[in-house]
Motif scaffolding. Structure first.
Motif, PDB file in Angstrom:
ATOM      1  N   VAL A 327      15.242  -0.766  -4.622  1.00  0.00           N
ATOM      2  CA  VAL A 327      14.581  -0.427  -3.377  1.00  0.00           C
ATOM      3  C   VAL A 327      13.355  -1.220  -3.138  1.00  0.00           C
ATOM      4  O   VAL A 327      12.780  -1.821  -2.075  1.00  0.00           O
ATOM      5  N   ARG A 328      12.336  -1.386  -4.409  1.00  0.00           N
ATOM      6  CA  ARG A 328      10.939  -2.069  -4.234  1.00  0.00           C
ATOM      7  C   ARG A 328      11.318  -3.497  -3.783  1.00  0.00           C
ATOM      8  O   ARG A 328      10.600  -4.201  -3.180  1.00  0.00           O
ATOM      9  N   GLY A 329      12.537  -4.013  -4.243  1.00  0.00           N
ATOM     10  CA  GLY A 329      12.637  -5.537  -4.149  1.00  0.00           C
ATOM     11  C   GLY A 329      13.103  -5.708  -2.591  1.00  0.00           C
ATOM     12  O   GLY A 329      13.119  -6.845  -2.293  1.00  0.00           O
ATOM     13  N   LEU A 330      13.962  -4.721  -2.247  1.00  0.00           N
ATOM     14  CA  LEU A 330      14.355  -4.758  -0.856  1.00  0.00           C
ATOM     15  C   LEU A 330      13.065  -4.525   0.443  1.00  0.00           C
ATOM     16  O   LEU A 330      13.193  -4.964   1.469  1.00  0.00           O
ATOM     17  N   GLU A 331      12.133  -3.825  -0.288  1.00  0.00           N
ATOM     18  CA  GLU A 331      11.118  -3.378   0.646  1.00  0.00           C
ATOM     19  C   GLU A 331      10.424  -4.686   1.426  1.00  0.00           C
ATOM     20  O   GLU A 331      10.134  -4.597   2.790  1.00  0.00           O
ATOM     21  N   PRO A 332      10.128  -5.677   0.776  1.00  0.00           N
ATOM     22  CA  PRO A 332       9.361  -6.801   1.519  1.00  0.00           C
ATOM     23  C   PRO A 332      10.170  -7.396   2.511  1.00  0.00           C
ATOM     24  O   PRO A 332       9.724  -7.980   3.394  1.00  0.00           O
TER      25      PRO A 332
END
Length: 530
Positions: A327-332
């Motif tokens: 999720v954090r990797g996809l957020e940017p």
């Protein structure tokens, strides 16, 4: 003029990649990783083998074994080793087996009885016989009958040989007796002729003495043969009486359980290694990146719990950590300048449930940050709505008042539905201006689309929803050809995948997850940073 007879043609790129990204080199690390990845298979096989061994130990009673030791006497003129081999051969004759079967009334064939007999010559004159039977009593009865039948049969054979030898001697004796009588008659006739026949009579008398001496010698051989045969028969007897062989229940339990454990372990590990060596599925980050032509930037193990009740609570922290990594990797990727809408599609190559969970968690997280999120479910399963509700339920308290993500799933065939982006005037799409969800679409800060790839249909509808794409691949679920097809379908639709993410990755995977810089999956910035 250039000689091209030694020129080696460059391989066709399609043919070079036909066997997948695997190098074909099998290392100890590869085998160890395969065993660690599927340890449950060979552990279950080992436990199954152990249980089968225990079941065999308790379900199948141990066979009884009876033993008897015989002292075998042989002709001193015969080599002892050869004589003992002859005795063992006599023991394994059908005549002996049939005699035992007839005496005991056994329901078996001579071959079956012979298969249960073991003969061991401890010395050239000591023979140990072991007989297997269903129980100890039967084993003792069989070995007793076998010893008696064998000694009787051997005695008959020795007597037969002795009688044949004696019969030969007796023929010689009869011939010598006839010669002696003829010589006696000749002597008497020559003696009656007077002095002129005296020398011949003396010669006949001398020959008669020689014949009588030979007759006596052969008569002595007859007596010796009979005595020797009787002596061999009488001196061959049971040295140690028949008895049951003692056995240890603990030893049998250990042997059967250990055999089952080792056998099950060997079968399980062999199956795992065979599947690993023959499978064309890709699971390493480097292999996935080469097949897709897109870097694999993030990977996680399991992000979704098992369906079995005994696995629901296992490794919850590990799954949550892996989910947050994705999720954090996809957020940017969903960041956009102020006043513009970020539109991103998460395309599931294999596992749609994993992709739905990641999309729903990201949507709930962005909504918790105060952004207006519009989620589009283009999957056939339609599980995004339920995943969003679960993700919102997991959100921390204190974020009330924020707008919840809007979930939209087109009617009909969602995987073919077209969106309002770039749609020509008059063309039908899933969100016309009069649609109830059109207002939410217009004011959305982030549009997240959950989609899946079907090579038979393609993804030509995706550009009408988003302008950016991220691929989600499940390790070990697809081969290189399917991944290459997925990458080409996305690119043929006019979209270049930003990157890919991998779920179900091995903890032993140490590959970088980047394709060849010359490939189409690298951006100029990535080529320069290499």
């Amino acid at each position: 003029m250039i000689d091209t007879s030694w020129r080696i043609e460059d391989p066709d790129p399609d043919e070079a990649e036909g066997n997948g990204p695997a190098t074909g080199f099998v290392s100890l690390h590869f085998l160890r990783s395969a065993l660690r990845r599927r340890w449950k298979v060979w552990v279950a096989a080992a436990i199954t083998g152990l249980l089968l061994g225990l079941a065999w130990n308790f379900g199948m009673p141990a066979k009884g074994h009876g033993t008897v030791t015989l002292l075998m006497s042989h002709d001193p003129a015969t080599e002892q080793t050869v004589a003992m081999d002859t005795d063992v051969s006599l023991l394994r004759t059908r005549t002996v087996a049939e005699s035992v079967i007839e005496d005991l009334g056994l329901p078996m064939t001579p071959e079956e009885l012979q298969a249960s007999i073991t003969a061991t010559d401890l010395t050239p004159s000591v023979l140990v016989i072991d007989v297997a039977a269903p129980d100890d009593a039967s084993a003792v009865a069989r070995v007793t009958a076998l010893a008696e039948a064998y000694l009787s049969f051997r005695a008959d054979q020795l007597e037969s040989q002795s009688q044949a030898l004696v019969a030969g001697y007796e023929k010689q004796m009869a011939s010598l007796k006839d010669q002696s009588e003829k010589l006696s008659t000749q002597y008497e006739a020559l003696s009656a002729t007077g002095p002129e026949g005296q020398s011949r009579a003396t010669d006949a008398l001398s020959r008669r003495s020689q014949v009588n001496a030979e007759y006596g010698r052969i008569q002595q051989l007859v007596e010796e043969a009979e005595l020797q045969s009787n002596a061999i028969i009488e001196s061959s007897h049971v040295l140690d009486p028949p008895s049951a062989v003692p056995r240890s229940a603990v030893k049998r339990l250990v042997l059967t359980a250990g055999s089952g454990l080792i056998g099950g372990l060997a079968i399980g590990m062999g199956l795992v290694l065979f599947q690993a060596l023959t499978s064309d599925r890709v699971r390493r980050r480097e292999e996935v990146a080469l097949a897709l032509g897109t870097p694999v930037r993030y990977s996680a193990r399991k992000v979704r719990g098992g369906k079995a009740w005994w696995r629901r609570g296992a490794r919850r922290e590990s799954r949550e950590r892996g989910l947050q990594v994705l999720v954090r990797g996809l957020e940017p990727a969903v960041s956009a300048p102020r006043g513009k809408t970020a539109r991103l599609a998460l395309v599931a190559v294999d596992e749609i449930e994993e992709a739905a969970l990641v999309t729903a968690t990201l949507g709930a997280h962005l909504a918790g940050l105060g952004k207006k999120v519009f989620l589009v479910d283009l999957s056939d399963s339609g599980r995004l709505d339920a995943a969003v509700k679960k993700a919102l339920a997991r959100q921390e308290t204190g974020e009330g008042g924020r707008d919840e993500p809007v979930v939209f799933r087109p009617e009909g065939q969602p995987s073919l539905a077209r969106g309002p982006v770039g749609t020509a005037p008059g063309m039908r799409h899933a969100l016309p201006k009069d649609h109830p969800r059109r207002a939410a679409w217009n004011r959305a800060d982030v549009v997240l689309v959950l989609a899946e790839v079907d090579p038979a249909v393609g993804v030509d509808h995706l550009p009408s929803w988003v302008d950016r794409v991220v691929l989600l691949v499940a390790a070990g679920r697809s081969n290189a050809e399917r991944l290459r097809t997925t990458g080409e379908l996305v690119r043929s639709a006019g979209l270049e995948p930003d990157f890919a993410m991998l779920v179900g990755a091995d903890r032993t995977d140490e590959s970088l997850g980047r394709p060849d810089p010359a490939g189409s999956g690298w951006t100029e910035a990535e080529k320069g940073s290499r």
